[in-house]
Design a protein around this motif. Structure first.
Motif, PDB file in Angstrom:
ATOM      1  N   TYR A 143      -3.443  -6.461   1.756  1.00  0.00           N
ATOM      2  CA  TYR A 143      -2.234  -6.749   0.982  1.00  0.00           C
ATOM      3  C   TYR A 143      -2.187  -8.196   0.515  1.00  0.00           C
ATOM      4  CZ  TYR A 143      -0.781  -2.299   2.953  1.00  0.00           C
ATOM      5  OH  TYR A 143      -0.728  -0.975   3.301  1.00  0.00           O
ATOM      6  N   PHE A 183       5.293  -7.520  -0.859  1.00  0.00           N
ATOM      7  CA  PHE A 183       3.880  -7.203  -0.654  1.00  0.00           C
ATOM      8  C   PHE A 183       3.386  -6.184  -1.677  1.00  0.00           C
ATOM      9  CE2 PHE A 183       5.079  -8.724   3.578  1.00  0.00           C
ATOM     10  CZ  PHE A 183       4.072  -9.649   3.782  1.00  0.00           C
ATOM     11  N   ASN A 200      -0.441  -3.967  -2.836  1.00  0.00           N
ATOM     12  CA  ASN A 200      -1.828  -3.666  -2.473  1.00  0.00           C
ATOM     13  C   ASN A 200      -2.746  -4.663  -3.168  1.00  0.00           C
ATOM     14  OD1 ASN A 200      -1.734  -1.126  -0.844  1.00  0.00           O
ATOM     15  ND2 ASN A 200      -0.648  -0.403  -2.659  1.00  0.00           N
ATOM     16  N   GLY A 245      -7.334  -9.223   0.009  1.00  0.00           N
ATOM     17  CA  GLY A 245      -6.452  -8.567   0.970  1.00  0.00           C
ATOM     18  C   GLY A 245      -6.687  -8.909   2.420  1.00  0.00           C
ATOM     19  N   SER A 294      -3.755  -9.580   5.187  1.00  0.00           N
ATOM     20  CA  SER A 294      -2.916 -10.069   4.089  1.00  0.00           C
ATOM     21  C   SER A 294      -3.247 -11.520   3.798  1.00  0.00           C
ATOM     22  CB  SER A 294      -1.432  -9.948   4.433  1.00  0.00           C
ATOM     23  OG  SER A 294      -0.640 -10.546   3.404  1.00  0.00           O
TER      24      SER A 294
END
Length: 452
Positions: free
Chosen positions: A227, A234, A236, A316, A337
């Motif tokens: 993420y 947030f 993807n 990500g 993330s």
């Protein structure tokens, strides 16, 4: 008498009050560090701490998948990014021990058509980022537009070959993902196997790293989603075809498997002790100075210790793993993330194990006028500057080749980085020059830069 401006460094240091820590922390105390720094309902981290080959703590915080509200746990599989480079480097050492290559070889023995502008570039130059070969991820057009499209190793290298070299081999250390892609090709030529097959057969299967692999389109049990945090929340992460990261960053794993890996690597189970020592030794540059980068690993001080480490960052995911040989301590933090600083979390966990006091920072309001004397460029070495910039009421630090990073003021000559244990103090030396002291990695000895 008015106190001189630079005497206020005493104020800066007085704000860095250490936290006293108790020895032999419990698992709940390690988990508390994760809980204090990460939200339960957001992407998070999976971590491991081991010492003397005994696991002290496995834990996680946050979600592996936001859409399905699936929590991260010790089985969650995450991207390693550039932590993959140490596997590539070890593979080279394995092939050298088998007599199939030598790190002193000219790379043209294996990749004849890759341009080096008449310079001799060795495998060792690629391993240590001292080749002068440009870093393809600095090519915004390639990285933003082409990175989602499948490619072959040879086609990717042909694309990278369009970038001119940035210095003569051995003159400096400059991070190059292109160099590690070339190492992947060299592994394929020397071994007769694909990079993927070599790593999975000779490392992952041999060490029983059962949740580690080269990322492709296969179904992977417990794979975490990646993420990015935006102003709207947030999202993807953008897709990246792993043909491009390849030997520079295409591996996926878990903290548990990484602990198996580094225990085997450092103990001589996978490669010889002599080969391992080469991997974790600073590289001597042409001018006689030493780079802190070995073969796929960085060697830096951590407080009174030496730390062998690497960070990974890929769409990500962010990661940081470190080993302290004096304590046989391994700490790995894998995050799913871009809003999480795994180095910060890792340092907190490491400090807790070792009883190292953490600095505590206190924000103070400082005007642009008060900051004016310290703004500008500071020379770290002949190729690198760190700049202090004040824009739109925000103070930033920017290192050559890097992005601007926000700083928070503690005084008119002391600043810290948000979500970090790193800080800067600026003062005058005996020659009247402004000296920037940069404390990072919980080090008690700063790196210094002179204002130009």
């Amino acid at each position: 008498m008015i106190k001189p401006f630079y005497a206020s460094c005493l104020l800066a240091l007085s704000l860095l009050t250490p936290s006293l820590v108790k020895a032999n922390p419990t698992a709940s105390q390690y988990q508390e560090i994760l809980n204090e720094n990460l939200a339960e309902n957001e992407p998070g981290v999976s971590v491991i701490i081991s010492k003397n080959d005994k696991v002290l703590f496995k834990g996680a915080r946050g979600l592996a998948n936001l859409e399905h509200n699936i929590a991260l746990n010790e089985q969650s599989v995450l991207r390693l990014g550039s932590i993959s480079k140490q596997f590539t480097a070890a593979a080279i050492m394995m092939l050298q021990e088998q007599g199939k290559l030598a790190v002193t070889d000219d790379i043209h023995k294996y990749v004849a058509n890759f341009p080096t502008e008449g310079n001799l570039v060795t495998i060792e130059n690629l391993l240590t980022h001292t080749s002068g070969i440009a870093n393809y991820t600095d090519d915004d057009d390639l990285f933003d537009k082409e990175i989602q499209v499948p490619t072959s190793v040879d086609d990717a290298l042909a694309r990278f070959a369009k970038h001119p070299m940035v210095f003569k081999p051995g003159e400096a250390m400059a991070y190059s993902n292109t160099g590690y892609s070339l190492l992947g090709k060299i592994i394929e030529v020397a071994s007769g196997q694909s990079y993927k097959d070599f790593i999975e057969q000779h490392i992952f299967k041999k060490l029983k790293m059962n949740q580690s692999s080269y990322e492709g389109q296969e179904i992977v049990a417990h794979r975490a989603s990646g993420y990015e945090q935006t102003e709207q929340g947030f999202i993807n992460t953008n897709y990246i075809n792993m043909d491009w990261p390849y030997a520079a960053g295409a591996l996926i794993s878990t903290p548990t498997d990484l602990n198996i890996w580094f225990s085997a690597l450092s103990s001589g189970k996978l490669i010889s002790k002599a080969s391992y020592e080469k991997m974790v030794s600073p590289f001597k540059l042409n001018d006689g100075s030493f780079s802190s980068y070995g073969y796929g690993l960085i060697i830096k001080p951590l407080n009174e210790y030496t730390v062998i480490k690497h960070t990974g960052g890929i769409n990500g995911f962010l990661a940081h793993a470190r080993y302290i040989p004096e304590q046989k301590l391994y700490v790995a933090v894998l995050a799913n993330s871009n809003h999480i600083n795994p180095i910060f979390i890792n340092e907190k966990l490491t400090a807790r194990v070792l009883g190292i006091a953490l600095p505590e920072f206190k924000k103070a309001e400082v005007t642009e006028q008060q900051l004016a004397p310290v703004l500008g460029d500071y020379r770290i070495d002949k190729n690198t500057l760190r700049s202090l910039i004040f824009e739109n009421d925000v103070l930033y630090s920017k290192r050559t080749g890097g992005d601007k990073t926000k700083l928070i003021t503690m005084s008119k000559n002391s600043f810290y980085y948000p979500n970090s244990n790193n800080y800067l103090v600026i003062e005058k030396n005996s020659q009247g020059q402004l000296v920037m002291k940069y404390f990072s990695g919980l080090s008690i000895t700063p790196t210094k830069a002179i204002k130009i």
